[in-house]
Design a protein around this motif. Structure first.
Motif, PDB file in Angstrom:
ATOM      1  N   GLY A  36      39.781  40.614  38.778  1.00 56.23           N
ATOM      2  CA  GLY A  36      40.840  41.188  37.956  1.00 56.23           C
ATOM      3  C   GLY A  36      41.191  42.597  38.365  1.00 56.23           C
ATOM      4  O   GLY A  36      40.543  43.200  39.233  1.00 56.23           O
ATOM      5  N   SER A  37      42.218  43.106  37.721  1.00 58.05           N
ATOM      6  CA  SER A  37      42.669  44.472  37.991  1.00 58.05           C
ATOM      7  C   SER A  37      43.165  45.110  36.706  1.00 58.05           C
ATOM      8  O   SER A  37      43.617  44.416  35.781  1.00 58.05           O
ATOM      9  N   SER A  38      43.059  46.439  36.649  1.00 65.94           N
ATOM     10  CA  SER A  38      43.528  47.212  35.508  1.00 65.94           C
ATOM     11  C   SER A  38      43.713  48.656  35.946  1.00 65.94           C
ATOM     12  O   SER A  38      43.015  49.135  36.859  1.00 65.94           O
ATOM     13  N   ARG A  39      44.643  49.346  35.298  1.00 65.24           N
ATOM     14  CA  ARG A  39      44.845  50.770  35.613  1.00 65.24           C
ATOM     15  C   ARG A  39      43.800  51.652  34.941  1.00 65.24           C
ATOM     16  O   ARG A  39      43.671  52.829  35.292  1.00 65.24           O
ATOM     17  N   HIS A  40      43.055  51.093  33.991  1.00 69.50           N
ATOM     18  CA  HIS A  40      42.148  51.919  33.198  1.00 69.50           C
ATOM     19  C   HIS A  40      40.670  51.673  33.500  1.00 69.50           C
ATOM     20  O   HIS A  40      39.830  52.470  33.081  1.00 69.50           O
ATOM     21  N   ALA A  41      40.333  50.598  34.182  1.00 71.27           N
ATOM     22  CA  ALA A  41      38.916  50.308  34.457  1.00 71.27           C
ATOM     23  C   ALA A  41      38.818  49.367  35.645  1.00 71.27           C
ATOM     24  O   ALA A  41      39.765  48.642  35.972  1.00 71.27           O
ATOM     25  N   ALA A  42      37.645  49.397  36.281  1.00 67.62           N
ATOM     26  CA  ALA A  42      37.362  48.448  37.367  1.00 67.62           C
ATOM     27  C   ALA A  42      36.874  47.152  36.737  1.00 67.62           C
ATOM     28  O   ALA A  42      35.920  47.142  35.945  1.00 67.62           O
ATOM     29  N   ILE A  43      37.535  46.048  37.058  1.00 63.04           N
ATOM     30  CA  ILE A  43      37.212  44.754  36.457  1.00 63.04           C
ATOM     31  C   ILE A  43      36.146  44.068  37.302  1.00 63.04           C
ATOM     32  O   ILE A  43      36.303  43.881  38.510  1.00 63.04           O
ATOM     33  N   LYS A  44      35.074  43.663  36.640  1.00 59.63           N
ATOM     34  CA  LYS A  44      33.962  43.035  37.345  1.00 59.63           C
ATOM     35  C   LYS A  44      34.296  41.579  37.634  1.00 59.63           C
ATOM     36  O   LYS A  44      34.771  40.847  36.760  1.00 59.63           O
ATOM     37  N   PRO A  45      34.075  41.098  38.864  1.00 58.64           N
ATOM     38  CA  PRO A  45      34.357  39.683  39.194  1.00 58.64           C
ATOM     39  C   PRO A  45      33.317  38.755  38.586  1.00 58.64           C
ATOM     40  O   PRO A  45      32.265  39.178  38.109  1.00 58.64           O
ATOM     41  N   PHE A  46      33.644  37.468  38.656  1.00 57.59           N
ATOM     42  CA  PHE A  46      32.767  36.447  38.063  1.00 57.59           C
ATOM     43  C   PHE A  46      32.809  35.201  38.942  1.00 57.59           C
ATOM     44  O   PHE A  46      33.872  34.764  39.372  1.00 57.59           O
ATOM     45  N   ASP A  47      31.616  34.625  39.213  1.00 54.40           N
ATOM     46  CA  ASP A  47      31.495  33.389  39.997  1.00 54.40           C
ATOM     47  C   ASP A  47      30.817  32.313  39.151  1.00 54.40           C
ATOM     48  O   ASP A  47      29.963  32.619  38.306  1.00 54.40           O
TER      49      ASP A  47
END
Length: 423
Positions: free
Chosen positions: A217-228
């Protein structure tokens, strides 16, 4: 005989001496591998690679390696190669170790371990998706130049509880060497992707590989953690119901037939369940079988509902979920009343009810008496006639009596009237 026995003893002694020479010396020391690396080669896939120590003493021995996966899930296996591929989730990081062993002599000491580690990817806690679920379904392909059957994929998830409102998620799947990004998303009220649909994929429904699904994911306010997440195909495959189910009754025998579901698996791979519901007795009978027909002895004065469902059996892959039940087929007596018949019955009941109410109102208000007054009947009673005749005689006598002016003449007049009436 003596010469042959001596020859056998010499041959046996030579064999023992040769085996003793081939056995590793207990002072022979194994060195751990060198240049142990971990490399990501695909979604949820890493390649472990190492080299034998160049200072390892060379003798007539077979060397192997023991690989131990420390995280995210522990695993332990042996190989004679100097590289190994591992499929596992990577959003929690990855750690592994390897050591040198004697391939045929596990009782001898192995080398020390050498380890490598890969940190988990960056991202704020609570921003990755949650409750990821996926299902596959086989559809028949309408395009001749492609495979006859195609597998569709649908995945849904929940937004991370600490994900900013502007977070946007993106889903990828990998099956074998093929990786594809989702193009069709469903969104929530904040226009964030929460579901994905692949109408056609490169998934082989008869394959043994595990399905890898990766969401970042992406956001202007936080780094989005990926998921597998890894999925076994048999556990997420939504099998189609059997096709062309037919049922007919001959006497007291109910004969049911059907065709296998739309699937790449051949007919012998399927297990079936047949559900027969006796509507009159409210009784359900369920039978299991591996053929596509069934005959049952029934009560010929009842009506029945017939349904069939299917599952891929263990002959072709691990047992998965059952399909949905097929559409019910109704057979037997006591057919349900049609809508027209119900309408006619309801109309007749309504007419009878209206007539009954009208008759009751007429009786209360004496409408029938006012519309149809009673007609007087003629007097035919003999007694009434006799009474009327006597009345007329008495009237005549009184008139004769009063018309005579003198008392004597009254009696004479009455006598003369009586004589005339006797004659």
């Amino acid at each position: 005989m003596i010469i042959m026995a001596a020859a056998l003893l010499i041959l046996f002694g030579a064999t023992v001496i040769l085996q003793a020479d081939l056995l590793p010396d207990k002072k022979f020391v194994l060195l751990p591998p060198v240049n142990f690396t971990i490399k990501i080669t695909g979604l949820a896939q890493v390649l472990l690679r190492w080299e034998p120590d160049p200072h390892q003493e060379q003798r007539n021995v077979n060397l192997g390696y023991r690989v131990r996966i420390n995280a995210p899930q522990e695993d332990d296996y042996e190989t004679r190669d100097t590289e190994s591929q591992c499929v596992t989730i990577l959003h929690k990081g990855f750690s592994a170790s390897v050591q040198t062993i004697f391939w045929n002599e596990h009782s001898l000491p192995a080398s020390s371990w050498v380890s490598a580690e890969m940190k988990d990817p960056p991202g704020s806690p609570g921003t990755s998706i949650a409750s990821l679920t996926c299902t596959t379904n086989t559809v028949e392909n309408n395009y001749v130049h492609l495979r006859r059957y195609q597998v569709s994929l649908r995945c849904t998830w929940l937004v991370g509880q600490d994900a900013p409102e502007d977070t946007q998620y993106f889903l990828y799947y990998r099956y074998g060497s093929w990786t594809e990004e989702c193009q069709e998303y469903n969104k929530d009220t904040l226009k964030r992707n929460t579901a994905c649909w692949f109408p056609r994929t490169f998934i082989n429904s008869k394959g043994r590989d595990r399905l890898v699904v990766h969401v970042n994911g992406s956001s202007r306010h936080a780094a989005i953690k990926p998921f597998d997440q890894l999925f076994d195909l048999h556990a997420i495959d939504r099998v189609n119901p059997p096709m062309n189910v037919t049922a007919e009754i001959e006497g007291t025998c109910l004969s049911i037939q059907w065709e296998k579901p739309v699937s790449a698996f051949p007919i012998h791979c399927f297990h079936y369940e047949v559900k027969i519901y006796n509507i009159r007795k409210d009784y359900v009978q369920i039978e299991k079988m591996m053929i596509n027909s069934f005959i049952s002895v029934i009560d010929d004065i009842s009506k029945y509902s017939v349904q069939v469902r299917a599952a891929v059996g263990s002959l072709c892959r691990e047992m998965g979920h059952w399909s949905e039940w097929s559409q019910p087929i109704y057979v037997g007596n006591d057919e349900p009343t049609s809508s027209l018949e119900w309408f006619i019955i309801a109309l007749m009941a309504a007419i009878c009810f209206v007539l009954l109410i009208f008759s009751f109102i007429c009786r209360i208000c004496h409408v029938w008496t006012k519309l149809f007054p009673p007609v007087p009947a003629p007097k035919s009673n003999i007694k009434d006639l006799f009474v009327s005749t006597n009345y007329e005689v008495i009237v005549d006598v009184l008139m004769v009596w009063h018309m005579s002016p003198e008392p004597g003449s009254q009696e004479q007049s009455l006598e003369s009237w009586l004589q005339r009436n006797r004659n």
